[in-house]
Scaffold this active site. Structure first.
Site, PDB file in Angstrom:
ATOM      1  N   TYR A  94       0.908  -1.294  -0.088  1.00 51.79           N
ATOM      2  CA  TYR A  94       0.103   0.022  -0.036  1.00 51.79           C
ATOM      3  C   TYR A  94       0.947   1.293  -0.026  1.00 51.79           C
ATOM      4  O   TYR A  94       0.588   2.170  -0.624  1.00 51.79           O
ATOM      5  CB  TYR A  94      -0.959   0.094   1.277  1.00 51.79           C
ATOM      6  CG  TYR A  94      -1.999   1.072   1.361  1.00 51.79           C
ATOM      7  CD1 TYR A  94      -3.123   1.252   0.674  1.00 51.79           C
ATOM      8  CD2 TYR A  94      -1.798   2.328   1.751  1.00 51.79           C
ATOM      9  CE1 TYR A  94      -4.119   2.023   0.581  1.00 51.79           C
ATOM     10  CE2 TYR A  94      -2.427   3.389   1.956  1.00 51.79           C
ATOM     11  CZ  TYR A  94      -3.646   3.227   1.265  1.00 51.79           C
ATOM     12  OH  TYR A  94      -4.651   4.418   1.230  1.00 51.79           O
TER      13      TYR A  94
ATOM     14  N   HIS B 177       1.835   4.106  -3.030  1.00 54.27           N
ATOM     15  CA  HIS B 177       1.220   5.556  -2.856  1.00 54.27           C
ATOM     16  C   HIS B 177       2.510   6.614  -3.143  1.00 54.27           C
ATOM     17  O   HIS B 177       2.473   7.853  -3.000  1.00 54.27           O
ATOM     18  CB  HIS B 177       0.812   5.748  -1.514  1.00 54.27           C
ATOM     19  CG  HIS B 177      -0.704   5.591  -1.159  1.00 54.27           C
ATOM     20  ND1 HIS B 177      -1.265   4.539  -1.133  1.00 54.27           N
ATOM     21  CD2 HIS B 177      -1.698   6.541  -1.421  1.00 54.27           C
ATOM     22  CE1 HIS B 177      -2.612   4.380  -1.193  1.00 54.27           C
ATOM     23  NE2 HIS B 177      -2.798   5.817  -1.198  1.00 54.27           N
TER      24      HIS B 177
ATOM     25  N   TYR C 159      -4.159  16.291   2.550  1.00 55.21           N
ATOM     26  CA  TYR C 159      -4.880  14.916   2.613  1.00 55.21           C
ATOM     27  C   TYR C 159      -3.679  14.030   2.944  1.00 55.21           C
ATOM     28  O   TYR C 159      -2.637  13.976   2.480  1.00 55.21           O
ATOM     29  CB  TYR C 159      -5.146  14.701   0.968  1.00 55.21           C
ATOM     30  CG  TYR C 159      -5.829  13.216   1.015  1.00 55.21           C
ATOM     31  CD1 TYR C 159      -6.121  12.352   2.094  1.00 55.21           C
ATOM     32  CD2 TYR C 159      -6.168  12.872  -0.445  1.00 55.21           C
ATOM     33  CE1 TYR C 159      -6.989  11.347   1.636  1.00 55.21           C
ATOM     34  CE2 TYR C 159      -6.973  11.675  -0.674  1.00 55.21           C
ATOM     35  CZ  TYR C 159      -7.319  10.907   0.368  1.00 55.21           C
ATOM     36  OH  TYR C 159      -7.911   9.684   0.401  1.00 55.21           O
TER      37      TYR C 159
ATOM     38  N   TRP D 210      -7.435   3.960 -10.263  1.00 56.66           N
ATOM     39  CA  TRP D 210      -6.606   3.785  -9.041  1.00 56.66           C
ATOM     40  C   TRP D 210      -7.368   2.768  -8.184  1.00 56.66           C
ATOM     41  O   TRP D 210      -6.467   1.809  -7.360  1.00 56.66           O
ATOM     42  CB  TRP D 210      -6.572   5.077  -8.252  1.00 56.66           C
ATOM     43  CG  TRP D 210      -5.830   5.132  -6.907  1.00 56.66           C
ATOM     44  CD1 TRP D 210      -6.570   5.153  -5.579  1.00 56.66           C
ATOM     45  CD2 TRP D 210      -4.461   5.173  -6.871  1.00 56.66           C
ATOM     46  NE1 TRP D 210      -5.534   5.280  -4.645  1.00 56.66           N
ATOM     47  CE2 TRP D 210      -4.168   5.101  -5.458  1.00 56.66           C
ATOM     48  CE3 TRP D 210      -3.401   5.026  -7.720  1.00 56.66           C
ATOM     49  CZ2 TRP D 210      -3.127   4.911  -5.007  1.00 56.66           C
ATOM     50  CZ3 TRP D 210      -2.143   4.776  -7.017  1.00 56.66           C
ATOM     51  CH2 TRP D 210      -1.661   5.031  -5.935  1.00 56.66           C
ATOM     52  N   TRP D 211      -8.696   2.890  -8.114  1.00 60.94           N
ATOM     53  CA  TRP D 211      -9.304   1.853  -7.036  1.00 60.94           C
ATOM     54  C   TRP D 211      -8.968   0.424  -7.598  1.00 60.94           C
ATOM     55  O   TRP D 211      -8.649  -0.603  -6.774  1.00 60.94           O
ATOM     56  CB  TRP D 211     -10.736   2.017  -7.274  1.00 60.94           C
ATOM     57  CG  TRP D 211     -11.419   3.441  -6.630  1.00 60.94           C
ATOM     58  CD1 TRP D 211     -10.754   4.033  -5.546  1.00 60.94           C
ATOM     59  CD2 TRP D 211     -12.728   3.685  -6.715  1.00 60.94           C
ATOM     60  NE1 TRP D 211     -11.749   4.879  -5.076  1.00 60.94           N
ATOM     61  CE2 TRP D 211     -12.755   4.762  -6.073  1.00 60.94           C
ATOM     62  CE3 TRP D 211     -13.704   3.551  -7.729  1.00 60.94           C
ATOM     63  CZ2 TRP D 211     -13.941   5.725  -6.038  1.00 60.94           C
ATOM     64  CZ3 TRP D 211     -14.924   3.992  -7.567  1.00 60.94           C
ATOM     65  CH2 TRP D 211     -15.148   5.379  -6.809  1.00 60.94           C
TER      66      TRP D 211
END
Length: 103
Positions: A17, A21, A40, A75-76
Protein backbone atom coordinates in the site's frame (compact mmCIF):
# COMPACT_ATOMS: atom_id res chain seq x y z
CA UNK A 1 -14.39 21.60 5.32
CA UNK A 2 -12.56 18.76 7.07
CA UNK A 3 -13.33 15.13 6.27
CA UNK A 4 -12.20 12.02 8.11
CA UNK A 5 -12.89 8.43 7.15
CA UNK A 6 -11.62 4.92 7.68
CA UNK A 7 -10.86 1.99 5.39
CA UNK A 8 -9.40 -1.45 6.08
CA UNK A 9 -6.33 -3.13 4.60
CA UNK A 10 -5.94 -6.86 4.30
CA UNK A 11 -3.32 -8.27 6.68
CA UNK A 12 0.28 -7.87 5.48
CA UNK A 13 -0.69 -5.32 2.81
CA UNK A 14 0.73 -2.15 4.32
CA UNK A 15 4.12 -2.39 2.60
CA UNK A 16 2.54 -2.70 -0.86
CA UNK A 17 0.00 0.00 0.00
CA UNK A 18 2.77 2.43 0.94
CA UNK A 19 4.82 1.56 -2.16
CA UNK A 20 1.85 2.24 -4.44
CA UNK A 21 1.33 5.65 -2.82
CA UNK A 22 4.97 6.72 -3.09
CA UNK A 23 4.71 8.41 -5.40
CA UNK A 24 0.98 8.62 -6.04
CA UNK A 25 0.07 8.80 -9.72
CA UNK A 26 0.60 12.36 -10.96
CA UNK A 27 -2.73 12.25 -12.83
CA UNK A 28 -4.57 11.30 -9.63
CA UNK A 29 -2.85 14.08 -7.70
CA UNK A 30 -3.99 16.54 -10.38
CA UNK A 31 -7.60 15.31 -10.15
CA UNK A 32 -7.54 15.70 -6.37
CA UNK A 33 -6.20 19.25 -6.69
CA UNK A 34 -8.71 20.20 -9.39
CA UNK A 35 -11.52 18.90 -7.19
CA UNK A 36 -10.46 21.01 -4.22
CA UNK A 37 -8.74 18.41 -2.02
CA UNK A 38 -6.01 19.84 0.21
CA UNK A 39 -3.91 18.62 3.11
CA UNK A 40 -4.75 14.94 2.48
CA UNK A 41 -3.18 12.38 4.82
CA UNK A 42 -3.70 8.68 5.46
CA UNK A 43 -2.60 7.00 8.70
CA UNK A 44 -2.38 3.28 9.54
CA UNK A 45 -3.22 1.38 12.72
CA UNK A 46 -1.14 -1.82 12.63
CA UNK A 47 -3.23 -3.56 15.28
CA UNK A 48 -6.53 -3.31 13.43
CA UNK A 49 -5.28 -2.80 9.82
CA UNK A 50 -7.46 0.31 9.72
CA UNK A 51 -6.50 3.26 7.54
CA UNK A 52 -7.57 6.67 8.80
CA UNK A 53 -7.93 9.30 6.10
CA UNK A 54 -8.07 13.04 6.66
CA UNK A 55 -8.56 15.69 3.98
CA UNK A 56 -9.56 19.30 3.74
CA UNK A 57 -12.13 19.84 0.99
CA UNK A 58 -13.60 22.78 -0.85
CA UNK A 59 -16.94 20.93 -0.98
CA UNK A 60 -18.49 17.51 -0.49
CA UNK A 61 -19.88 17.70 -4.05
CA UNK A 62 -16.40 18.12 -5.57
CA UNK A 63 -15.09 15.27 -3.38
CA UNK A 64 -17.89 12.96 -4.54
CA UNK A 65 -17.29 13.90 -8.19
CA UNK A 66 -13.78 12.41 -8.02
CA UNK A 67 -15.33 8.93 -8.03
CA UNK A 68 -16.66 9.54 -11.55
CA UNK A 69 -13.22 10.19 -13.04
CA UNK A 70 -11.47 7.46 -14.98
CA UNK A 71 -8.20 7.95 -13.12
CA UNK A 72 -9.93 7.40 -9.77
CA UNK A 73 -11.59 4.24 -11.04
CA UNK A 74 -8.25 3.02 -12.38
CA UNK A 75 -6.65 3.76 -8.98
CA UNK A 76 -9.35 1.79 -7.18
CA UNK A 77 -8.71 -1.20 -9.44
CA UNK A 78 -4.96 -0.85 -8.80
CA UNK A 79 -5.50 -0.91 -5.02
CA UNK A 80 -8.37 -3.43 -4.78
CA UNK A 81 -6.19 -6.45 -4.01
CA UNK A 82 -4.86 -4.75 -0.86
CA UNK A 83 -8.04 -3.69 0.91
CA UNK A 84 -11.71 -4.27 1.54
CA UNK A 85 -13.71 -2.87 -1.39
CA UNK A 86 -17.19 -2.47 -2.79
CA UNK A 87 -18.22 -4.26 -6.00
CA UNK A 88 -16.98 -1.30 -8.10
CA UNK A 89 -13.50 -1.57 -6.44
CA UNK A 90 -14.04 1.62 -4.43
CA UNK A 91 -12.66 1.26 -0.92
CA UNK A 92 -15.17 0.11 1.64
CA UNK A 93 -15.09 3.18 3.85
CA UNK A 94 -17.06 4.92 6.53
CA UNK A 95 -17.05 8.58 7.46
CA UNK A 96 -16.00 9.61 10.93
CA UNK A 97 -17.84 12.33 12.83
CA UNK A 98 -15.79 15.18 14.22
CA UNK A 99 -16.16 15.47 17.99
CA UNK A 100 -13.40 18.00 18.71
CA UNK A 101 -11.35 20.55 16.82
CA UNK A 102 -8.77 22.97 18.20
CA UNK A 103 -8.14 25.84 15.87
Amino acid sequence: MRKAFKMKLYPNSIKAYMQRHNPIWKELEEVLNIHGVHNYSIFFDSESHILFGYAELESEEKWNAIANTQICQDWWAHMADLMETNEDNSPLSSDLDEVFHLK
